[in-house]
Scaffold this active site. Structure first.
Site, short mmCIF file in Angstrom:
data_model
loop_
_atom_site.label_atom_id
_atom_site.label_comp_id
_atom_site.label_asym_id
_atom_site.label_seq_id
_atom_site.Cartn_x
_atom_site.Cartn_y
_atom_site.Cartn_z
N THR A 156 -20.92 -38.08 38.17
CA THR A 156 -21.42 -37.57 37.12
C THR A 156 -21.74 -37.65 35.99
OG1 THR A 156 -21.27 -35.97 38.92
CG2 THR A 156 -22.54 -35.46 36.47
N SER B 255 -24.03 -39.57 31.80
CA SER B 255 -24.89 -40.91 31.59
C SER B 255 -24.84 -42.31 32.40
CB SER B 255 -25.45 -40.91 30.32
OG SER B 255 -24.19 -40.76 29.86
N ASP C 185 -16.18 -43.60 37.43
CA ASP C 185 -16.99 -42.45 36.89
C ASP C 185 -16.56 -42.66 35.47
OD1 ASP C 185 -17.65 -40.13 36.55
OD2 ASP C 185 -16.85 -38.84 37.61
N GLY D 224 -17.45 -32.68 30.26
CA GLY D 224 -19.07 -32.52 29.33
C GLY D 224 -20.40 -32.66 30.48
N GLY D 225 -20.72 -32.69 31.43
CA GLY D 225 -21.71 -32.58 32.51
C GLY D 225 -21.25 -31.58 33.60
N GLU E 100 -15.64 -33.55 40.34
CA GLU E 100 -15.17 -34.94 40.12
C GLU E 100 -13.61 -34.91 40.20
OE1 GLU E 100 -18.57 -36.15 36.22
OE2 GLU E 100 -16.65 -34.96 36.14
#
Length: 261
Positions: free
Chosen positions: A33, A35, A89, A104-105, A111
């Site tokens: 997950t 950018s 990732d 951070g997401g 994850e």
């Protein structure tokens, strides 16, 4: 790849493109997950489209699941797949031992579950994510909503005896309300500045009532792929003790790369 990407996005793109070279036909994959991971999902979808690659993807968030599905990837749950060949990732920080800070997401729980259910984990990152010591990026800790202020106080008390530079803890917000994760929990961000002993801190945090999981990924990552804006890529394998340098050549492509998140 669009020609108008900024340097950071170019670095993320080349790292993602190099990482999907590790994917083989028939693999069961954990899809990260963020950018950088979004670029990876697009690069993977391109290989599936152009090469007829057959893969099964287990997303680590709703965002990734929606992107992968929209690109035609075969998306399953971890319960359906049970065990994975590889997870790819991003990371918010990584140190020389390939220990990570992630979250951070706000997807650190899924994850970490997916990464630890994989034979191998590859992290994709731009060079700015590399640090000599973890801690500059705030450490996310996922906590249940019930009694979160008590959990926060317990964490602050615990940090007094830890080898950290600072001990500020804040509740992550989404506008005027607390952020809610995919698992309906909250995120506490620990602004530590420096973490002297990440392994110890990870173990201690998870013993605090109310803590679900923390964003320290210790001894989970096997390979990190570091991208540069000029297309240079460095592949570091912690198990083999090797570093391989490559060059990714930019080429025009179609809208499979449009609008990365």
């Amino acid at each position: 790849m669009p020609a108008d990407l900024n340097p950071i996005d170019k670095a993320k793109f080349v790292a993602a493109k190099r990482a999907v070279d590790f994917v083989q036909d028939g693999m069961k994959l954990g899809l990260g997950t963020g950018s950088t991971a979004a670029w990876m999902v697009r690069c993977l979808a391109e290989r599936v489209r152009d090469e007829g690659l057959r893969v099964t993807g287990v997303p680590t968030s709703r965002r990734t699941a929606e992107l992968a599905t929209s690109l035609g990837l075969d998306v399953r749950t971890l319960d359906e797949v049970r065990w994975l060949d590889l997870t790819i990732d991003g990371a918010d920080e990584f140190d020389p031992n390939l220990n990570l800070i992630k979250g951070g997401g706000a997807a650190l729980l899924q994850e970490k579950i997916v990464a630890t259910a994989s034979d191998q984990m590859i992290v994709i990152a731009d060079a700015a994510k590399e640090v000599s010591r973890l801690g500059a990026f705030p450490l996310p800790v996922e906590v249940i909503p019930f009694g979160w202020q008590t959990t926060k106080a317990l964490i602050e008390e615990t940090l007094v005896s830890m080898d950290v530079l600072n001990r500020e803890v804040s509740l992550r917000m989404n506008g005027e309300r607390p952020l809610v994760t995919d698992e309906a929990n909250h995120i506490l961000d620990l602004h530590l500045g420096r973490i002297g002993n990440p392994r110890q801190l990870a173990l201690v945090l998870n013993q605090i009532p109310g803590v679900v999981e923390n964003g320290l990924f210790i001894d989970i990552c096997d390979i990190v792929v570091i991208g540069e804006p000029d297309g240079k890529v460095s592949v570091r394998d912690i198990n083999a003790g090797t570093v391989q340098d490559d060059q990714i050549h930019f080429a025009p492509t179609d809208n499979i790369f449009a609008d990365p998140d």
